[in-house]
Design a protein around this motif. Structure first.
Motif, PDB file in Angstrom:
ATOM      1  N   ILE A 181       0.839  -1.205   0.000  1.00  9.76           N
ATOM      2  CA  ILE A 181       0.000   0.000   0.000  1.00  9.76           C
ATOM      3  C   ILE A 181       0.873   1.254   0.000  1.00  9.76           C
ATOM      4  N   ILE A 204       2.483   1.754  -3.485  1.00 10.52           N
ATOM      5  CA  ILE A 204       1.517   2.240  -4.473  1.00 10.52           C
ATOM      6  C   ILE A 204       1.274   3.737  -4.283  1.00 10.52           C
ATOM      7  N   LEU A 217      -5.555   3.525  -1.796  1.00 13.65           N
ATOM      8  CA  LEU A 217      -6.194   2.230  -1.967  1.00 13.65           C
ATOM      9  C   LEU A 217      -7.421   2.117  -1.067  1.00 13.65           C
ATOM     10  N   LEU A 250     -10.430  -0.720   0.043  1.00 16.28           N
ATOM     11  CA  LEU A 250     -10.811  -2.130   0.020  1.00 16.28           C
ATOM     12  C   LEU A 250     -12.201  -2.294   0.621  1.00 16.28           C
ATOM     13  N   ALA A 295     -11.485  -4.056  -4.770  1.00 15.05           N
ATOM     14  CA  ALA A 295     -10.367  -3.139  -4.534  1.00 15.05           C
ATOM     15  C   ALA A 295     -10.463  -1.968  -5.496  1.00 15.05           C
ATOM     16  N   ALA A 338      -8.459   1.774  -6.578  1.00 16.21           N
ATOM     17  CA  ALA A 338      -7.342   2.709  -6.465  1.00 16.21           C
ATOM     18  C   ALA A 338      -7.817   4.077  -6.935  1.00 16.21           C
ATOM     19  N   LYS A 346      -4.355  -9.249  -1.694  1.00 17.21           N
ATOM     20  CA  LYS A 346      -3.080  -9.067  -2.389  1.00 17.21           C
ATOM     21  C   LYS A 346      -3.214  -9.345  -3.879  1.00 17.21           C
ATOM     22  N   VAL A 384      -4.788  -6.284  -5.356  1.00 17.94           N
ATOM     23  CA  VAL A 384      -3.853  -5.158  -5.362  1.00 17.94           C
ATOM     24  C   VAL A 384      -2.832  -5.310  -6.484  1.00 17.94           C
ATOM     25  N   HIS A 385      -2.364  -6.533  -6.707  1.00 21.61           N
ATOM     26  CA  HIS A 385      -1.435  -6.760  -7.823  1.00 21.61           C
ATOM     27  C   HIS A 385      -2.112  -6.436  -9.161  1.00 21.61           C
TER      28      HIS A 385
END
Length: 646
Positions: free
Chosen positions: A425, A428, A436, A438, A452, A454, A479, A482-483
């Motif tokens: 986080i 990013i 971010l 969530l 998620a 952004a 995760k 996020v990737h």
């Protein structure tokens, strides 16, 4: 007794090799296959100073029935080619090698036309780069290869070709995979009810993961077997240094165009391996290459043993009525192709329309548009099924949230108490300039799912990017999402700014959202942010992971997790159907690919006109069952904007 070698061909290459071999072996020389082939032949050589694919096809037809192994050497477009060693009873022939080389080349369509032209017009003229020095170099390598073969090193020569650059005389060795659909050497079984039956077997986890094979275990075979710029079915890779994490893309060449897939982790080495696995998964999902389709009939005739296609969700009636719509309404009397799958709810094999078992990158000629939804690759069949279910759940939860505009609980990412996630986080935010968000998007099945988002802090670039994840371990779900978000950060900013006017038109006219990329790029517009009002309500307090995620069981064997998940869907009366998409290319390394279908759950589609909610009443009632609404929705109340899944 010396070996008997048959040399078929004419020209400098054939003359030179014949002259050298005569001193050691019994050599029989023929210019073509018109003469009778000696039964005592141990090895046949097909040698020419030009490229005539019809000669190699003829060699397959003549030598395969009498079980004589053969090797070829020829010149084509400034290159010498040696191999492969063709063994009549094994897959991997000259036609396989030619197809792999053709597909890996940049000019595959043009080369295909040239090959067809040669078949019609005869042998092409001599190659201008076929100099005496170049042909001698090919001959030297041929002679060395023949020696290895006759000394018993056949395995090294099989599924391998040598390419000699006639300008530099540099040579390279390339292994290729047999084509499972090859008309010459394919040994595919027929699709069958028996083969579709699935009996779950133990699949012990490794290193606390939800996998049964490690990347270290696979690292030695992934590049060697699957990635080669000259003959690989994955023929290129690119390290992308722009996103905040390690991003590697590989290319899957298709006749219709190149299809890029990516791996995203914290290591470029692991990302490359992940990308190769993604490419394998995509390849397996395109068409049946592990079995031959044999059932072609109407649903009306197969009703007692087939999935009702209308249960998977279809397009809206008004779309079907349009003259330019690429799909037609399902006709139960029309004969179509069917694939055998296995229903865990019914505990028996079941027929599934082939167009649902595989997908075609948006091509028509069916009753629905099907994507890679539910496709997954694993180190065991059980592993592949587990992750296929997770993908169906992930996309279903995302679409359910969007269509019903659910006010999902927002998660406190730091409540997970995971240092790696904290660092992700922070990176990013610092490198890409995004905050971010969530949200817990878990549906009635209880499988932890996350939405998620952004949000850009800069003035330029995509304003909002969305992704999703689902996993029994919510941290892994987060995760993964996020990737996915990180892979789109910064890399698309130039394209977005350059085409902003086009996306502004999509904002005003949703029918213009036709391609996969359009969905994500549309919501890069700051003006589109208001469509996320149901999520971006800052008045709601943050929730912890422990408060939101209730799935607590974890087993040492992945099959036990899978059984628990299947029991949940069984209680919900949702049918989990699995079609084995594995091919000989994956099975050679113990990898399996499946397509998971769960009729009733929302399938991800791209192109706003191709959405599929008709017949899926779950989207209307589940929001009420979860307490988000006081009564069921109607179709007209569903969010009418294109979804933001990129």
């Amino acid at each position: 007794m010396s070996a008997v070698i048959l040399v078929v061909g004419e020209g400098f290459l054939a003359d030179r090799v014949c002259g050298e071999l005569t001193t050691k072996y019994e050599v029989i020389r023929q210019t073509d296959f018109e003469s009778e082939i000696p039964e005592a032949t141990d090895l046949a050589l097909v040698l020419h100073d030009t490229w005539d694919p019809s000669i190699h096809q003829q060699a397959e037809e003549e030598l395969r029935p009498i079980e004589i192994p053969w090797l070829r050497g020829f010149v084509s477009f400034g290159e010498g080619v040696i191999g492969p060693l063709v063994r009549p009873n094994d897959p991997g022939c000259s036609q396989c090698a030619d197809l792999r080389k053709l597909m890996a080349g940049r000019d595959r369509k043009e080369m295909w036309e040239i090959q067809k032209g040669i078949a019609v017009n005869g042998t092409p003229p001599s190659d201008i780069w076929a100099s005496r020095s170049g042909l001698l170099q090919i001959a030297y390598l041929l002679e060395a290869e023949i020696e290895r073969i006759l000394q018993g090193a056949q395995a090294e020569a099989e599924e391998r070709i040598y390419i000699i650059n006639l300008k530099t005389l540099k040579s390279s060795s390339h292994t290729f995979l047999p084509d499972p659909l090859c008309p010459v050497c394919s040994q595919l079984p027929d699709d069958s009810q028996t083969a579709a039956t699935i009996s779950l077997k133990p699949s012990p986890k490794i290193s606390g993961s939800y996998r049964c094979r490690s990347m270290d275990d696979l690292s030695n075979v992934l590049v060697k077997d699957y990635l080669d710029h000259r003959v690989g079915f994955l023929n290129g890779k690119l390290h992308d240094f722009v996103p905040p994490f390690a991003d590697v893309g590989v290319n899957l060449p298709l006749f219709s165009g190149d299809e890029g897939v990516a791996g995203r982790t914290h290591s470029y080495a692991v990302s490359e391996q992940t990308a190769i696995l993604e490419g394998l998964e995509r390849y397996c999902g395109l068409a049946p290459r592990g079995k031959r389709t044999v059932v072609h009939d109407s649903y009306r005739n197969l009703e007692n043993q087939a999935l009702n296609p209308l249960k998977v969700g279809v397009h809206a009636k008004e779309q079907y009525r349009k003259t330019d719509f690429p799909f037609k309404q399902f006709d139960s009397d029309q004969a179509i192709d069917w694939a055998w799958g296995y229903s865990f709810l019914q505990e028996r094999p079941i027929l599934v329309p082939e167009l649902l078992a595989y997908y075609s990158l948006g091509c028509g000629q069916g009753f629905v548009y099907e994507t890679s939804n539910g496709c997954a690759l694993g180190g065991s069949l059980e592993e592949a099924i587990f992750h296929g279910i997770m993908e169906v759940v992930e996309r279903d939860s995302f679409l359910m949230t969007w269509y019903a505009e659910l006010t999902l609980p927002r998660l406190d990412p730091y409540s997970a108490n995971d240092q790696e996630l904290h660092l992700m986080i922070d990176r990013i935010r610092a490198v890409a300039g995004y905050d971010l968000y969530l949200f817990n998007s878990t549906m009635e099945n209880g499988i932890p799912s996350v939405w998620a988002m952004a949000k850009n802090r800069k003035k330029k670039g995509l304003n909002i990017i969305c992704a999703a994840g689902a996993h029994l371990d919510p941290l892994r779900a987060v995760k993964s999402a996020v990737h996915e978000l990180a892979g789109m950060m910064l890399t698309l900013d130039g394209k977005f700014e350059e085409n902003k006017r086009k996306y502004e038109q999509m904002l005003d006219d949703s029918s213009l959202v036709k391609q996969m990329d359009d969905h994500g790029m549309l919501y890069g517009l700051p003006q589109a942010e208001e469509r996320f009002h149901f999520l971006l309500d800052d008045n709601r307090p943050l929730r912890t992971f422990d408060e939101e995620f209730k799935w607590k069981t974890a087993h040492k064997d992945l099959t036990d997790d899978l059984r628990e998940v299947l029991q949940v869907f069984g209680r919900l009366k949702l049918e989990v159907i699995v079609v084995d998409q594995s091919t000989p290319e994956t099975k050679r390394n113990g990898l399996y690919c499946v397509k998971v279908l769960i009729p009733g759950m929302l399938p991800m589609t791209f192109g706003h006109h191709l959405s599929r909610v008709t017949g899926l009443e779950r989207v209307l009632r589940v929001p009420m069952e979860l307490g988000y609404l006081k009564k069921p929705l109607t179709i007209d109340q569903l969010n009418s904007y294109p979804h933001p899944f990129p």
